[in-house]
Write an enzyme that holds these catalytic residues in place. Structure first.
Site, mmCIF file in Angstrom:
data_model
loop_
_atom_site.group_PDB
_atom_site.id
_atom_site.type_symbol
_atom_site.label_atom_id
_atom_site.label_comp_id
_atom_site.label_asym_id
_atom_site.label_seq_id
_atom_site.Cartn_x
_atom_site.Cartn_y
_atom_site.Cartn_z
ATOM 1 N N GLY A 155 0.823 -1.200 0.000
ATOM 2 C CA GLY A 155 0.000 0.000 0.000
ATOM 3 C C GLY A 155 0.853 1.244 0.000
ATOM 4 O O GLY A 155 2.044 1.196 -0.284
ATOM 5 N N CYS A 156 0.228 2.374 0.310
ATOM 6 C CA CYS A 156 0.943 3.650 0.195
ATOM 7 C C CYS A 156 1.656 3.946 1.503
ATOM 8 O O CYS A 156 1.396 4.957 2.153
ATOM 9 C CB CYS A 156 -0.035 4.748 -0.145
ATOM 10 S SG CYS A 156 -1.103 4.300 -1.509
ATOM 11 N N VAL A 157 2.518 3.031 1.903
ATOM 12 C CA VAL A 157 3.156 3.172 3.219
ATOM 13 C C VAL A 157 4.673 3.064 3.104
ATOM 14 O O VAL A 157 5.177 2.583 2.127
ATOM 15 C CB VAL A 157 2.665 2.095 4.197
ATOM 16 C CG1 VAL A 157 1.197 2.278 4.477
ATOM 17 C CG2 VAL A 157 2.935 0.705 3.681
#
Ligand code: SF4
Ligand code: SF4
Ligand code: SF4
Lengths: 111, 529
Positions: free
Chosen positions: A109-111
């Site tokens: 994800g956007c992590v």
């Protein structure tokens, strides 16, 4: 993909060094993985690893850092309950490095 | 006369081709060092093929590939046929792509506009060169002279394994940021070409892992992180407890509340990662203090939509659908989106075509709103009491996330996507400074990891692609003492907070706009305004 041998068992790791099969985890394996990074697992490291594992068992995902920080504060004292301390323990970042030793999959994800 | 090949021979050839491709597309960890920050963005010396060795990881999990409808065994046996069929389909479906194939005049205006070219010096990262990878195939197979006289005659490319390798490499060194298109006299949008190229690669069985694994999780589990319901609830309850502890007030982080006015959707990173989570505190405080009833949804637990990155409407629709299902089920009046670049583009520009009309919403809010729009409106009306001194320590600048900046409008006013977020920052901070003019607003530089390039496998590209943004930040820091960059994109947050330390800057200098808002809101009983 690569395999390492731990306690006479061949264990598969993915390209980033995370366990392919989460059931392959053992304390010895965590020690081996950390040794490869020239890191000695001390008591506080184990606190983190064990918490990650028990959280994962319940939620199938690592806890967010803030939850981890709070837990560490509770068990190890206020002076340790901060992100800085976690980065001291796991220089590559608690989310990725500690999860890897704990046998958790890498977060996506956007992590 | 050539003899017909036996089935077995054909099969062996295909297997061998697949093996060769797998071997050549194998990813290996490449460590690169960040350049020293000088504040200047210089055009680099040419460094041909310097980035050819950078390959993103391939997706091999059968279950995911099958679910997504892509070949599950690597390169398909009749790949050339499949490739051309898919390309034909894309050219027909996306007439813009076909137009872009035809109209480039090779003026060169775009060549030094891409952050990946500026960071690497690899000429294949010049936007026009990236486009040419597809255009050469186009000229060879889709124009009459190419069909009649072959690739030599039209400076085209025959399909070959080498070409596949080039495509996979350089179409995954484009973050679809659309900066080049701003400078192109014809408005040629390399991003759309990249999206189409990736889909063509997918069709022959060359599927990148990071982005497609996430599309799978967003469809099957419901969010990019793959968070199960109980984990979402646990995380949001934690945030609520923290907020209540910190403020002594009954601030709620509501989940699945039927009849709330607002359904709030945001990237799942906002309830998991840092610094993203800080903005969640800010959103909750805004809703609380404004007295707007709101809810998040465990069903629509993702705002992001990676389907856009390959322009695959089927994937996009499936992911977007959850939002509108939740809006209907929870009977909300409007939908508000949190801080995410490409989410905003999909949510505001595509939702209506995919799942509209939204006649069940309050018709004052026919379209989703952006959280900055909502907060700005409240600030303008004096509905929030603000103490700017809470952000005294910061001299703030703003990184325009490219999918917002070069996406659609925001807030129903021209340039709203630039002005509204800035108005919010100015509304909660005393000191705001811009980075150099050619690095912001419509000319903003991408963070270096957008549209599927945020994986650890892309670290070399990420470090090099972040260079222009880092130089611009450094300039503002040196000249004006800037010590915080505020932004509204989850990918940018993850990327920049990782890149700042690489370039010798503290990661705490990166955060969301609502992180600043959250600090400055004065909570408690409202004075009459
Ligand atoms: S869209 Fe962005 S990343 Fe892609 S070629 Fe253009 S400037 Fe480079
Ligand atoms: S600026 Fe546009 S027309 Fe000029 S070379 Fe680039 S893509 Fe072609
Ligand atoms: S991550 Fe942010 S800056 Fe980078 S491509 Fe996406 S919106 Fe743009």
């Amino acid at each position: 993909m690569r395999t390492i041998e731990c306690a006479g068992k061949k264990i598969e790791l993915d390209e980033d060094g995370y366990l392919t099969n989460l059931n392959d985890w053992s304390e010895d394996l965590a020690k081996m993985l950390s040794k490869e990074d020239n890191l000695d697992l001390t008591e506080p490291h184990w606190e983190v690893i064990n918490f990650l594992r028990s959280y994962y068992q319940q939620y199938q995902i690592a806890p967010m850092i803030k939850i981890l920080v709070k837990e560490i504060k509770k068990t190890m004292g206020a002076d340790k309950g901060n992100t800085k301390y976690l980065y001291q323990l796991f220089p590559d970042g608690p989310a990725k490095q500690a999860c890897r030793y704990a046998g958790l999959p890498k977060p996506t994800g956007c992590v | 006369m050539t003899k017909e090949k036996t089935a077995e021979e054909q099969c062996n050839e295909a297997c061998e081709a697949n093996e060769r491709i797998q071997e050549q597309l194998k990813f290996s960890k490449i460590k690169v060092k960040a350049v020293k920050l000088t504040g200047e963005i210089n055009i680099p010396e040419l460094n041909p093929k310097s980035m050819l060795s950078v390959k993103p990881q391939l997706l091999t999990a059968k279950e995911m590939l099958e679910h997504l409808g892509y070949p599950a065994g690597g390169l398909v046996p009749n790949w050339k046929e499949v490739f051309l069929r898919k390309m034909d389909e894309m050219l027909k479906k996306y007439r813009s792509v076909k137009l872009y194939m035809d109209i480039c005049v090779k003026c060169g205006a775009c060549v030094d506009k891409c952050h990946y070219y500026l960071g690497t010096g690899d000429p294949l990262n010049m936007p026009v060169a990236r486009q040419e990878l597809m255009r050469k195939v186009y000229r060879r197979y889709f124009t009459l002279p190419g069909k009649l006289f072959g690739s030599r005659f039209v400076n085209g490319s025959d399909l070959s394994e080498e070409l596949l390798v080039m495509w996979y490499t350089y179409f995954y060194q484009c973050s679809e940021c659309r900066r080049c298109s701003v400078f192109c006299p014809y408005g040629i949008d390399t991003a759309e070409i990249t999206m189409a190229a990736r889909e063509i690669l997918n069709s022959v069985g060359i599927v990148q892992k990071y982005l497609h694994e996430i599309i799978f999780k967003a469809q099957v589990i419901g969010n990019n992180l793959g968070m199960q319901q109980n984990a979402i609830v646990n995380a949001l309850e934690f945030v609520q407890d923290e907020l209540q502890e910190e403020t002594g007030l009954d601030i709620k982080v509501p989940i699945d509340v039927e009849g709330a006015e607002v359904l709030f959707v945001t990237p799942s990173a906002d309830f998991f990662a840092s610094p993203h989570i800080e903005s969640l505190y800010g959103y909750a405080k805004v809703f609380h203090q404004a007295g707007i009833s709101w809810t998040m949804s465990t069903h629509a637990s993702e705002g992001g939509n990676f389907g856009l990155f390959i322009h695959n409407y089927e994937h996009m629709k499936k992911i977007n659908k959850r939002i509108w299902e939740a809006a209907r089920a929870l009977k909300v009046k409007r939908v508000v989106g949190g801080e995410c670049g490409h989410m905003w583009r999909v949510l505001s520009s595509y939702s209506n075509t995919m799942w509209g009309p939204f006649d069940y919403l309050d018709q004052k809010y026919k379209r989703p709103q952006h959280i900055c729009e909502l907060t700005n409106d409240l600030l303008n009306r004096g509905a929030l009491k603000i103490d700017k001194s809470a952000n005294e320590e910061f001299i703030v600048t703003m990184h325009d996330s490219c999918q917002v900046a070069r996406g659609m409008e925001l807030g129903g006013m021209p340039n709203g996507q630039f002005e509204i977020p800035r108005a919010v920052i100015r509304g909660v901070c005393e000191k705001f400074v811009e980075m150099p003019a050619d690095t912001i607003k419509e000319r903003t530089f991408c963070c270096g990891a957008g549209q599927g390039l945020l994986g650890d496998d892309m670290m070399a590209t990420r470090v090099k692609g972040a260079m222009p943004r880092m130089q611009a930040y450094h300039y503002a820091k040196r000249e004006s003492g800037v010590n915080f960059v505020a932004l509204i994109c989850a990918i940018c947050k993850a990327q920049l907070s990782k890149m700042f330390p690489e370039y010798g800057v503290a990661m705490e200098e990166v955060g969301g706009i609502h992180q600043l808002v959250g600090r400055a809101i004065v909570l408690g009983a409202k004075e009459s305004v």
